[in-house]
Design a protein around this motif. Structure first.
Motif, mmCIF file in Angstrom:
data_model
loop_
_atom_site.group_PDB
_atom_site.id
_atom_site.type_symbol
_atom_site.label_atom_id
_atom_site.label_comp_id
_atom_site.label_asym_id
_atom_site.label_seq_id
_atom_site.Cartn_x
_atom_site.Cartn_y
_atom_site.Cartn_z
ATOM 1 N N SER A 1 0.834 -1.210 0.000
ATOM 2 C CA SER A 1 0.000 0.000 0.000
ATOM 3 C C SER A 1 0.868 1.260 0.000
ATOM 4 C CB SER A 1 -0.975 -0.003 1.175
ATOM 5 O OG SER A 1 -0.287 -0.014 2.401
ATOM 6 N N GLY A 2 2.015 1.207 0.671
ATOM 7 C CA GLY A 2 2.944 2.340 0.669
ATOM 8 C C GLY A 2 3.476 2.631 -0.720
ATOM 9 N N LEU A 3 3.749 1.585 -1.488
ATOM 10 C CA LEU A 3 4.205 1.757 -2.870
ATOM 11 C C LEU A 3 3.161 2.536 -3.671
ATOM 12 C CD1 LEU A 3 5.818 -0.859 -5.156
ATOM 13 C CD2 LEU A 3 3.798 0.335 -5.922
ATOM 14 N N PHE A 4 1.902 2.170 -3.517
ATOM 15 C CA PHE A 4 0.826 2.875 -4.228
ATOM 16 C C PHE A 4 0.790 4.343 -3.813
ATOM 17 C CE2 PHE A 4 -0.489 -1.232 -5.533
ATOM 18 C CZ PHE A 4 -1.392 -1.078 -6.568
ATOM 19 N N GLY A 5 0.880 4.590 -2.526
ATOM 20 C CA GLY A 5 0.834 5.962 -2.017
ATOM 21 C C GLY A 5 2.008 6.805 -2.499
ATOM 22 N N ARG A 6 3.205 6.252 -2.433
ATOM 23 C CA ARG A 6 4.407 6.998 -2.863
ATOM 24 C C ARG A 6 4.352 7.344 -4.341
ATOM 25 N NH1 ARG A 6 6.654 3.076 0.115
ATOM 26 N NH2 ARG A 6 7.454 1.940 -1.693
ATOM 27 N N ARG A 7 3.794 6.469 -5.133
ATOM 28 C CA ARG A 7 3.730 6.684 -6.585
ATOM 29 C C ARG A 7 2.493 7.488 -7.008
ATOM 30 N NH1 ARG A 7 8.753 5.723 -8.251
ATOM 31 N NH2 ARG A 7 9.530 3.804 -7.341
ATOM 32 N N GLY A 8 1.640 7.809 -6.056
ATOM 33 C CA GLY A 8 0.441 8.594 -6.375
ATOM 34 C C GLY A 8 -0.666 7.786 -7.025
ATOM 35 N N PHE A 9 -0.650 6.462 -6.839
ATOM 36 C CA PHE A 9 -1.708 5.605 -7.371
ATOM 37 C C PHE A 9 -2.755 5.428 -6.278
ATOM 38 C CE2 PHE A 9 2.142 3.442 -9.436
ATOM 39 C CZ PHE A 9 2.103 4.264 -10.546
ATOM 40 N N ASN A 10 -4.013 5.585 -6.619
ATOM 41 C CA ASN A 10 -5.083 5.431 -5.639
ATOM 42 C C ASN A 10 -5.524 3.968 -5.563
ATOM 43 O OD1 ASN A 10 -7.040 6.382 -3.759
ATOM 44 N ND2 ASN A 10 -8.587 6.155 -5.352
ATOM 45 N N ILE A 11 -5.786 3.504 -4.355
ATOM 46 C CA ILE A 11 -6.360 2.177 -4.155
ATOM 47 C C ILE A 11 -7.844 2.372 -3.884
ATOM 48 C CG2 ILE A 11 -6.442 0.152 -2.663
ATOM 49 C CD1 ILE A 11 -3.453 0.520 -2.125
ATOM 50 N N GLU A 12 -8.684 1.889 -4.800
ATOM 51 C CA GLU A 12 -10.128 1.999 -4.610
ATOM 52 C C GLU A 12 -10.622 0.968 -3.612
ATOM 53 O OE1 GLU A 12 -13.898 1.264 -7.375
ATOM 54 O OE2 GLU A 12 -12.610 2.902 -8.043
ATOM 55 N N SER A 13 -10.093 -0.252 -3.711
ATOM 56 C CA SER A 13 -10.397 -1.277 -2.713
ATOM 57 C C SER A 13 -9.240 -2.256 -2.657
ATOM 58 C CB SER A 13 -11.718 -2.007 -3.014
ATOM 59 O OG SER A 13 -11.554 -3.009 -3.978
ATOM 60 N N ILE A 14 -9.127 -2.910 -1.487
ATOM 61 C CA ILE A 14 -8.078 -3.898 -1.307
ATOM 62 C C ILE A 14 -8.613 -5.010 -0.410
ATOM 63 C CG2 ILE A 14 -7.051 -2.611 0.606
ATOM 64 C CD1 ILE A 14 -4.296 -3.673 -0.333
ATOM 65 N N VAL B 1 -8.100 -2.937 -6.438
ATOM 66 C CA VAL B 1 -8.778 -2.253 -7.540
ATOM 67 C C VAL B 1 -8.227 -0.832 -7.566
ATOM 68 C CG1 VAL B 1 -10.977 -1.428 -8.460
ATOM 69 C CG2 VAL B 1 -10.849 -3.673 -7.353
ATOM 70 N N THR B 2 -7.743 -0.428 -8.743
ATOM 71 C CA THR B 2 -7.169 0.896 -8.919
ATOM 72 C C THR B 2 -7.599 1.440 -10.271
ATOM 73 O OG1 THR B 2 -5.109 2.176 -8.775
ATOM 74 C CG2 THR B 2 -4.991 0.047 -9.909
ATOM 75 N N GLU B 3 -7.362 2.727 -10.495
ATOM 76 C CA GLU B 3 -7.701 3.345 -11.773
ATOM 77 C C GLU B 3 -6.444 3.812 -12.470
ATOM 78 O OE1 GLU B 3 -10.512 6.531 -12.324
ATOM 79 O OE2 GLU B 3 -11.996 5.424 -11.168
#
Length: 162
Positions: A22-35, A51-53
């Motif tokens: 989840s930190g990888l997603f946050g650092r790269r600016g990718f949103n997690i819609e659900s996990i 699930v991401t966009e």
């Protein structure tokens, strides 16, 4: 073109793996819609479904970044294959005795179940794809949704595809 993607990630079942992913997603600016995260068919491994966009380039970048994490074993873009996806929701809705048959009828239409009845509310459990859950929520809004808990999407490829 930005679209929703369901990504399955097979990871070592170790403390801190969820945080690193989840930190990888946050650092790269990718949103997690659900996990969703749970045991997999293999001892010692967990399966995450995120699930991401994003567009195809964003998805490719996410996959490359995930493979850099030591605990990541396999990454699969489920959205690129025929898949089955499900979500569970518990919905507590205001329900005076006179409204209950109407609400029960709505639940039945969506193959949902009334799992609890209070003096002034009902709890409905619905399982299905995100669109089904969203549609039932929309129809229950006029009654007054008091509380909502959703699991997020879990998914697998159909048939023999892996």
């Amino acid at each position: 073109m930005t679209t929703k993607h369901a990504i399955a990630i097979l990871v070592n079942d170790q403390p801190g793996v969820l945080q690193r992913v989840s930190g990888l997603f946050g650092r790269r600016g990718f949103n997690i819609e659900s996990i969703t995260v749970g045991q997999s068919e293999e001892q010692g491994l967990s399966r995450m479904v995120i699930v991401t966009e994003g567009d195809d380039q964003t998805l490719e970048q996410i996959e490359k970044q995930l493979y850099k994490l030591i605990d990541v074993i396999k990454v699969v873009n489920l959205s690129s294959k025929p898949m089955v996806s499900r979500e569970l929701a518990l919905i507590k809705v205001k329900a005076e005795p006179a409204e209950r048959p109407e609400i029960k009828s709505l639940a039945d239409t969506f193959r949902a179940a009334v799992v609890d009845i209070g003096t002034r509310n009902m709890m409905i459990q619905v399982v299905g794809d995100t669109e089904k859950v969203d549609a039932l929520l929309e129809l229950l809004k006029p009654y007054g949704i008091q509380e909502l808990s959703r699991t997020g999407v879990t998914a697998m490829t159909r048939g023999n595809a892996l």
